[in-house]
Design a protein around this motif. Structure first.
Motif, short mmCIF file in Angstrom:
data_model
loop_
_atom_site.label_atom_id
_atom_site.label_comp_id
_atom_site.label_asym_id
_atom_site.label_seq_id
_atom_site.Cartn_x
_atom_site.Cartn_y
_atom_site.Cartn_z
N ALA A 33 -3.63 -4.26 3.31
CA ALA A 33 -2.42 -3.53 3.70
C ALA A 33 -2.72 -2.03 3.77
O ALA A 33 -3.70 -1.55 3.20
N ASN A 34 -1.86 -1.30 4.44
CA ASN A 34 -2.00 0.14 4.59
C ASN A 34 -1.23 0.86 3.49
O ASN A 34 0.00 0.94 3.53
N PHE A 35 -1.93 1.39 2.50
CA PHE A 35 -1.33 2.14 1.40
C PHE A 35 -1.36 3.64 1.66
O PHE A 35 -0.80 4.42 0.91
N ASP A 36 -2.06 4.07 2.71
CA ASP A 36 -2.23 5.48 3.01
C ASP A 36 -0.89 6.15 3.29
O ASP A 36 -0.06 5.62 4.02
N GLY A 37 -0.65 7.31 2.68
CA GLY A 37 0.56 8.07 2.97
C GLY A 37 1.22 8.64 1.74
O GLY A 37 0.69 8.61 0.64
N GLU A 38 2.41 9.18 1.97
CA GLU A 38 3.23 9.76 0.91
C GLU A 38 4.33 8.76 0.56
O GLU A 38 5.08 8.32 1.44
N TRP A 39 4.42 8.40 -0.71
CA TRP A 39 5.37 7.40 -1.18
C TRP A 39 6.25 8.02 -2.25
O TRP A 39 5.77 8.78 -3.09
N SER A 40 7.55 7.69 -2.25
CA SER A 40 8.41 8.29 -3.27
C SER A 40 9.61 7.41 -3.59
O SER A 40 9.99 6.52 -2.82
N ASP A 65 -11.13 -0.49 1.22
CA ASP A 65 -10.42 -1.09 0.08
C ASP A 65 -10.28 -0.12 -1.09
O ASP A 65 -9.80 -0.49 -2.15
N ARG A 66 -10.67 1.13 -0.89
CA ARG A 66 -10.58 2.11 -1.97
C ARG A 66 -9.39 3.05 -1.77
O ARG A 66 -9.06 3.42 -0.65
N LEU A 67 -8.76 3.42 -2.89
CA LEU A 67 -7.63 4.35 -2.87
C LEU A 67 -7.92 5.53 -3.79
O LEU A 67 -8.57 5.39 -4.82
N CYS A 68 -7.38 6.66 -3.40
CA CYS A 68 -7.51 7.89 -4.17
C CYS A 68 -6.23 8.68 -3.89
O CYS A 68 -5.60 8.51 -2.85
N GLY A 69 -5.84 9.53 -4.80
CA GLY A 69 -4.67 10.36 -4.54
C GLY A 69 -4.19 11.10 -5.76
O GLY A 69 -4.92 11.25 -6.74
N ASP A 70 -2.95 11.57 -5.68
CA ASP A 70 -2.34 12.25 -6.80
C ASP A 70 -0.86 11.92 -6.85
O ASP A 70 -0.34 11.26 -5.96
N TYR A 71 -0.21 12.37 -7.91
CA TYR A 71 1.21 12.08 -8.09
C TYR A 71 1.91 13.27 -8.74
O TYR A 71 1.28 14.16 -9.30
N SER A 72 3.24 13.26 -8.65
CA SER A 72 4.07 14.21 -9.39
C SER A 72 5.39 13.51 -9.69
O SER A 72 5.73 12.51 -9.05
N GLY A 85 -1.18 14.12 -11.68
CA GLY A 85 -2.59 13.88 -11.95
C GLY A 85 -3.20 13.03 -10.87
O GLY A 85 -2.71 12.97 -9.75
N ARG A 86 -4.26 12.36 -11.22
CA ARG A 86 -5.11 11.64 -10.27
C ARG A 86 -4.80 10.15 -10.24
O ARG A 86 -4.53 9.54 -11.26
N ILE A 87 -4.88 9.57 -9.05
CA ILE A 87 -4.73 8.13 -8.85
C ILE A 87 -6.02 7.61 -8.22
O ILE A 87 -6.51 8.18 -7.24
N LEU A 88 -6.55 6.53 -8.77
CA LEU A 88 -7.70 5.83 -8.20
C LEU A 88 -7.37 4.35 -8.17
O LEU A 88 -6.64 3.86 -9.03
N GLY A 89 -7.89 3.63 -7.18
CA GLY A 89 -7.59 2.21 -7.14
C GLY A 89 -8.38 1.45 -6.11
O GLY A 89 -9.22 2.00 -5.40
N ILE A 90 -8.07 0.16 -6.06
CA ILE A 90 -8.71 -0.76 -5.12
C ILE A 90 -7.63 -1.63 -4.49
O ILE A 90 -6.66 -1.99 -5.16
N VAL A 91 -7.80 -1.96 -3.20
CA VAL A 91 -6.85 -2.77 -2.46
C VAL A 91 -7.45 -4.14 -2.19
O VAL A 91 -8.61 -4.24 -1.77
N ILE A 92 -6.65 -5.18 -2.44
CA ILE A 92 -7.03 -6.55 -2.10
C ILE A 92 -5.84 -7.16 -1.39
O ILE A 92 -4.81 -7.43 -2.01
N GLY A 93 -5.97 -7.34 -0.07
CA GLY A 93 -4.85 -7.86 0.71
C GLY A 93 -3.68 -6.90 0.71
O GLY A 93 -3.83 -5.74 1.10
N GLY A 167 -14.93 11.97 -3.27
CA GLY A 167 -15.09 10.82 -4.16
C GLY A 167 -15.49 9.55 -3.43
O GLY A 167 -16.09 8.66 -4.01
N PHE A 168 -15.14 9.44 -2.14
CA PHE A 168 -15.44 8.24 -1.37
C PHE A 168 -16.91 8.18 -0.96
O PHE A 168 -17.42 7.15 -0.57
#
Length: 169
Positions: A33-40, A65-72, A85-93, A167-168
């Protein structure tokens, strides 16, 4: 944004369990799935609709399948602002396993997220490291919406993308 070091030995068993659980489901074989973007998500006081709303925002960059980002985040009535801070992750489906590390408190959290179009189901699953005498403002069990990238958000997302690309590699 400072770089965060995660203890691989501490996170490895949790991520392995998540990968096994996700890989065994039939939907895991579908394209990621597409997780790229700004989510709120916005949190408001229904009893005082005139009060300032708080909320949580995650800026995610996806590379395969890799994710990186930040949050507030911010509490309702803006009584506390969390610079994030920092967000790191992995996508499966359609599912992602994320680690969230607070710059403010050092707390590390494990999140499971799934995407359906412009809607993300966000579930806090565990605390990997407790916050150091502080409270982090992080979504718990919420539905986040993908935000349209206007000029300001495009620049912000470009900055996060640039930081994540290091990081990628």
């Amino acid at each position: 944004m400072r770089r965060f070091a995660f203890t691989l030995a501490g996170l490895l068993p949790v991520l392995c369990a998540a990968l096994i659980a996700c890989a065994s489901s039939p939907s895991a074989w579908a394209a990621n799935a597409n997780f790229d973007g700004e989510w709120s998500v916005e949190w408001c006081d229904r009893a005082a609709p005139e009060a300032d709303c708080g909320g949580f925002t995650a800026s995610l960059v996806q590379d395969g399948d890799r994710l990186c980002g930040d949050y507030s985040g911010a509490r309702v009535r803006l009584t506390q602002i969390d610079e994030g801070g920092r967000i790191l992750g992995i996508v499966i489906g359609s599912t992602a396993v994320l680690t969230i590390e607070s710059e403010r408190s050092g707390g590390i959290y494990l999140v499971q997220a799934s995407v359906d179009g412009d809607r993300m189901d966000w579930k806090m699953r565990d605390t990997v490291r407790r916050a150091d005498h502080d409270i982090d403002i992080i979504a718990q069990n919420d539905e986040l919406k993908r935000r349209t990238l206007d000029a300001g958000l495009k620049q912000q997302h470009a900055n996060v993308t640039s930081e994540c690309q290091v990081g990628f590699q």
